[in-house]
Structures are given as structure tokens and as C-alpha cells.
Design an enzyme around this catalytic site. Sequence first.
Site, PDB file in Angstrom:
ATOM      1  N   CYS A 104     111.186  66.482-132.830  1.00  0.00           N
ATOM      2  CA  CYS A 104     110.286  66.346-131.705  1.00  0.00           C
ATOM      3  C   CYS A 104     111.055  66.798-130.474  1.00  0.00           C
ATOM      4  CB  CYS A 104     109.871  64.898-131.530  1.00  0.00           C
ATOM      5  SG  CYS A 104     109.184  64.187-133.031  1.00  0.00           S
TER       6      CYS A 104
ATOM      7  N   TRP B 117     106.264  66.038-133.689  1.00  0.00           N
ATOM      8  CA  TRP B 117     106.009  66.627-135.003  1.00  0.00           C
ATOM      9  C   TRP B 117     106.090  65.458-135.972  1.00  0.00           C
ATOM     10  CZ3 TRP B 117     108.719  67.299-139.675  1.00  0.00           C
ATOM     11  CH2 TRP B 117     108.169  68.261-140.539  1.00  0.00           C
TER      12      TRP B 117
ATOM     13  N   ASN C 111     113.523  61.284-130.983  1.00  0.00           N
ATOM     14  CA  ASN C 111     113.512  62.428-131.894  1.00  0.00           C
ATOM     15  C   ASN C 111     114.454  62.085-133.040  1.00  0.00           C
ATOM     16  OD1 ASN C 111     113.584  64.983-133.116  1.00  0.00           O
ATOM     17  ND2 ASN C 111     115.259  65.649-131.784  1.00  0.00           N
TER      18      ASN C 111
ATOM     19  N   GLU D  58     103.641  82.351-143.720  1.00  0.00           N
ATOM     20  CA  GLU D  58     103.913  81.377-142.657  1.00  0.00           C
ATOM     21  C   GLU D  58     102.930  81.494-141.492  1.00  0.00           C
ATOM     22  OE1 GLU D  58     107.740  82.123-140.915  1.00  0.00           O
ATOM     23  OE2 GLU D  58     107.880  80.139-140.022  1.00  0.00           O
TER      24      GLU D  58
ATOM     25  N   HIS E  53     106.799  90.599-166.487  1.00  0.00           N
ATOM     26  CA  HIS E  53     107.083  89.392-167.264  1.00  0.00           C
ATOM     27  C   HIS E  53     106.137  88.256-166.868  1.00  0.00           C
ATOM     28  CE1 HIS E  53     110.510  91.292-169.083  1.00  0.00           C
ATOM     29  NE2 HIS E  53     110.870  91.717-167.894  1.00  0.00           N
TER      30      HIS E  53
ATOM     31  N   LYS F  66     109.592  74.579-135.054  1.00  0.00           N
ATOM     32  CA  LYS F  66     110.682  75.547-134.957  1.00  0.00           C
ATOM     33  C   LYS F  66     111.977  74.996-135.526  1.00  0.00           C
ATOM     34  CE  LYS F  66     112.638  79.360-133.577  1.00  0.00           C
ATOM     35  NZ  LYS F  66     112.444  80.488-134.525  1.00  0.00           N
TER      36      LYS F  66
HETATM   37  C1  AGP Z   1     111.000  81.022-140.719  1.00  0.00           C
HETATM   38  O1  AGP Z   1     110.289  81.862-139.916  1.00  0.00           O
HETATM   39  C2  AGP Z   1     111.257  79.684-140.233  1.00  0.00           C
HETATM   40  N1  AGP Z   1     110.891  79.326-139.004  1.00  0.00           N
HETATM   41  C3  AGP Z   1     112.189  78.804-141.029  1.00  0.00           C
HETATM   42  O2  AGP Z   1     112.190  79.196-142.354  1.00  0.00           O
HETATM   43  C4  AGP Z   1     113.643  78.723-140.492  1.00  0.00           C
HETATM   44  O3  AGP Z   1     114.298  79.920-140.728  1.00  0.00           O
HETATM   45  C5  AGP Z   1     114.335  77.540-141.172  1.00  0.00           C
HETATM   46  O4  AGP Z   1     113.679  76.361-140.825  1.00  0.00           O
HETATM   47  C6  AGP Z   1     115.798  77.462-140.819  1.00  0.00           C
HETATM   48  O5  AGP Z   1     115.985  77.272-139.464  1.00  0.00           O
HETATM   49  P1  AGP Z   1     117.402  77.456-138.808  1.00  0.00           P
HETATM   50  O6  AGP Z   1     117.784  78.888-138.995  1.00  0.00           O
HETATM   51  O7  AGP Z   1     117.211  77.089-137.377  1.00  0.00           O
HETATM   52  O8  AGP Z   1     118.346  76.552-139.520  1.00  0.00           O
END
Ligand code: AGP
Length: 609
Positions: free
Chosen positions: A2, A74, A100, A489, A505, A604
Site C-alpha cells: 500500500c 491494495w 503498509n 497483464e 507435444h 506495482k
Molecule cells: C510485470 O509487468 C510486473 N509488473 C511484475 O511481474 C513485476 O515485474 C514483478 O512484480 C517483480 O517486480 P520487481 O521487479 O519490482 O521485483
Amino acid sequence: MCGIVGYIGPRPAQDVLLSGLSKLEYRGYDSAGVAVWNDGDFQLEKSVGRLAVLSDRLEAQPLVGNQGIGHTRWATHGRPSDANAHPHADCSSAFVVVHNGIIENYMQLREELTASGHTFASETDTEVVAHLLEEKWTGDLFSTVLQVLQVVRGAYALGIMAKAEPGKLIAVRKHSPLIIGLGDGENFIASDIPAVLEYTRDVYILEEGELAVLTRDGVACFDLEGHPVHFEPLRVTWDAVAAERGGYPHFMLKEIHEQPKAVRDTLSGRLSEDGLSVCLPELPWSVEQAKQIDRIHIVACGTSYHAGLVGKVAIETLARIPVDVEIASEYRYRNPIVTDQTLIVVISQSGETADTLAALRKAKASGNRVLAITNVVGSSVAREADDVIITWAGPEISVASTKAYTTQLVALYLFAAYVGALRSAVDPGTVAQLVKDLATMPEKLEEVLDTAPLIEQIANEFSAWNDAFFLGRGLDYSVALEGALKYKEISYIHAEAYPAGELKHGTLALITEGVPVVAMVTQDALYEKSLSNIKEVKARDAHVLALAWAGDAEIAKSVDRVLYVPRTVSFLAPLMLIAPLQLLAYYASVARGNDVDKPRNLAKSVTVE
Ligand code: AGP
């Protein structure tokens, strides 16, 4: 995961909190709330939905006051709802809390508190903190907070205010990021630096297990036993405007187009002036140190994991060290076979991903050296690793990772060449050629981005389908995985990546007339093989879009469409292929009317398990 903010000073707190939260929405956006102190009481406003819903409510009925805390959520414990939105308060509304992270023992605490008469208003783990403050009140906020922290277990960044002590804001960090913004007659807390940049460039990134007491006039830091600790603020030099959309309709599109610059910045200072070698001053390793590495485990999540798959090929090719690439959430609970000489490489854009951080800590606990590749200076991963390579992608706001991936690839190629040279595993001529090729990448990427209008047209057609397949062999397959992740995504279309030779396969059964297939054909040594696989799907009437080298006239005869990318060596093809795949996903998402930058159910920065 969050976002939290806090303010104390002369400005209207509501404005500062809302502005800060708008910069943190990437961390979560299913509900938001603020608490503002005014005239002897807390006023709370919370609402499920995007921050805009809360802003509208506050515009209609502003909360007046110069001190407050805010939160964008979140959901982890308890579905998104007004009641579960933060801030949370105790029974008598004497304390308000934003959080958070996860309070791991909240069930037990909640039962105990309920038994002693507390009534809970939400399903969250966070609310136990507010009730514990009430339960353990000593007459002094600082000592009460210290007592509460002794009983809560888990990961938390907290912002706390108490009715009995107006003019004070307490911030605590344990395994969740938190920064302090230091102003003139005003101070701030936030989960991330952009949230305070409008007001101050002087920040302090709280260390693990630190607590800060903020008043208008100052900040004091302590450890969790209450001993004062000295802190050194840092001055942020990067531009707040860099975090804005800059004229693009979405952050994702802006970030895709920033890739030439991001690659240039990540290469900057790392290619020797004579153009013959790679220099990584941040890794002052001796030849002996490099030679001792017996194996590398690359550990990461999502897009960063996909970058690791390319890294494996790069390192094995140039440094001749065996590499395993592992998903962090699996790795952290495995019992991997490592020796003292095994190097763990963690990759994380944010540097805060909980599983990646846990894998890092596991590696450190077993005495292994950890190298982090991250985009965020001062992130937990950067701070806890032994060595760090920063990817200079700049702030990545869109949930879908784009420029971070591309710069991770660059960092991995650089690292592979650097270690390969130290180990004498690669001949100097190969490194010199790689340096030359890497230097041309930003320009070539610009050319790739010029094909955006054609990709938009293709994406509009593909977006009518509920499936898409991404095929490739070797490095083309590694990129196909990232292409498929990006596609699902943000477009919410089912997408699968397959090694082209594996289709027959099983998955070939899913290929029907017209279904979109994106086939990567840039691995020269596997060209004929890839072509045969394309023919297999064409024979089942799939609609095939090939991503191929400019000048490949042959491929056009076997597919429905070709998107050409500028020629480079097959080894560096991922750097050329990824932008078209990102654009394809982007335009498919736009065509479907999705919220590109904030895809459903995602956030994110995944700072929870
Ligand atoms: C992909 O577009 C994502 N947002 C997600 O897979 C991301 O790469 C993953 O959560 C890892 O995040 P980070 O690189 O900040 O560790």
C-alpha cells in the site's frame, strides 16, 4: 503493498496528503483514506475505489487541518471496502493508524483484544495496532508505540497520530519501505520519494527497525528500543517531472518510449572509452573472486524473472558459469544446493518485492554473496545486497514493467561480459564486438519504436480474440515469455508462450483458424527450425505475425504479417524484440478500453508474500 503518507506543518494537510497519495497509487488503488487533525479531534474520510473517488468527496466536504495521514490500499486482509480502507482507529478514536505490510499475528492479537472488550470495525490486520495503542496507553505516545511494537510480528511501515499528543506524528519501518521528507517548518512521511518531491528534496530513508518522531520543527530517529539514532538526510537530485506522464496518454506508453534513453543511461560510464571492454566500477572484483564463482542462482519475480532467463544465456555464454534462474516465491522455501562460492543474483525493479527480498535474506543467511540488479537506489534490495548494479531506467510508474526489463537485460549483458573477461572465459575480441553492438542499441531501439503505428493496427485486430500465442526458440522463447506476460497483464487476453519446438507435444491442439500467433525468428542458428514450427501453426490456419530481422525477405512467404526489427547479433535480439511486444500489449489493452497503467487485481510493488 500500500502507499502511506503523513504531513505536519502549516499547509492544508488534505491537499498534501492527496497529492502524495496520487504519486503512490502505483502501490495499490482499491481504496483510499485520510485522517486530518482539527480542533481537538480526528476527521476521517475513506472510500473504496480509486483515489479520485476520495478526492471528489473531499472536494465536496474538505477536512480542515494542518496535520494528517493518508493511505492508498491494495487489499491483503479484508476485501476492498470503505470499512477496510485506512486510516484505522481504536474504540475511542484516540489513535489513527495507516499501515503498509502485514501484521502476521493479528488473528491472535485480535482475539485477545476482543476478549478484553475492544470492538473492531474492519477485517484488517492493521486495526489491531490502533486497539493495541489504546490498550497499552502509558500516557505518552512514544513509549506506547514502543510497547506495541514488541507484540506485533510481521512487516510494517506505520504512520500514527494520537489525540492526546497533537503536533506529533510517529513513523515506523520494519520490512516495508518508508521515507521522511524534511521541510522548513514542515515534515512528511511517505512510502516513496515522489510523494514528497513537490515540497522538499531533503529526505531520509528510514533504516530497518527505525522509528521517527515528527513535529513541525524537527524529526528525531530512534531504534525500536527507543535509543536515539543519528540520521543523514540525502538530497534528491532527480526531477519530479520525470515521474509525470509528459504528454503521453499513459505512463506505460511514455515508459516504452523512454527505453532508448534508459538503455543509454544504463550503459553510460560502463563501456570503456577505447570501446574494448566493460567497466563496472560498482563491482571492484578481483580476478580470483570472479574465478571462484562456481554457480549462479538468479532469483526474481515476474518480468524481472524473465530478464533473468536472458541473463542465464548471457552469463553462460560469456562467463561459462552455470546459471539457474528461479522464481523467488519458490526459491525462498526450497533448500537449494549452494556452496560458499555460489553467487546469488537478485533482480528487482522496485527493490522491495517481498519474495525477492526474502530470497536475498536467505542467501545472506547461508553466507552467500548477493548481487542485486535494481532500479531503485536506496531500496531494501539495494541496501541489503553485497554488490549492486543500478539500472538507470528512471521511475517506472505503470504497473506493467517495460523500461525496467530492457535495462535489466543491459545490466545482465554487461555483467556477463565483465565477469567473463575477469575469468578469461571470453576472448577480448568478442567483448569488444559486444561493446560496439551494445552502444548501437539506443539508436536501434528508436527505429523499433517508429513502427508503433503498424503495431497499433495489428493490436486492434488481435484484441478481438480471446487468445494469443507467443512462440520462439532459444532467446526468442525467453522474450516470448515476457511478451505473453505483458499481453495478459494489461489486455486481459489469455496469452501463452511456448518454445516453438514444444507446441506439437500438446498445445498445437489449441491452434484454430485465425488465432493470433506471434512468432519470434531472430535466432540465426535456429532459423530453419523456427520456420518449420511456423509452418505447423500456419497449416492449422493460425494468423501468424512474425518478428524478424530487417532484410529477411524469406519469412514473409510463410506468415501473414512481418514486423521487422533492425539487425543486430542474435545474442542481443531480446533488446530489439521486447518493444514491439510491449506495444502490442499496450495497444490491445487500449483497444479493449482497459485501465492500462493500473490493470485489475495488480499493484506495482508487491511487498507482501
Ligand atoms: C510485470 O509487468 C510486473 N509488473 C511484475 O511481474 C513485476 O515485474 C514483478 O512484480 C517483480 O517486480 P520487481 O521487479 O519490482 O521485483
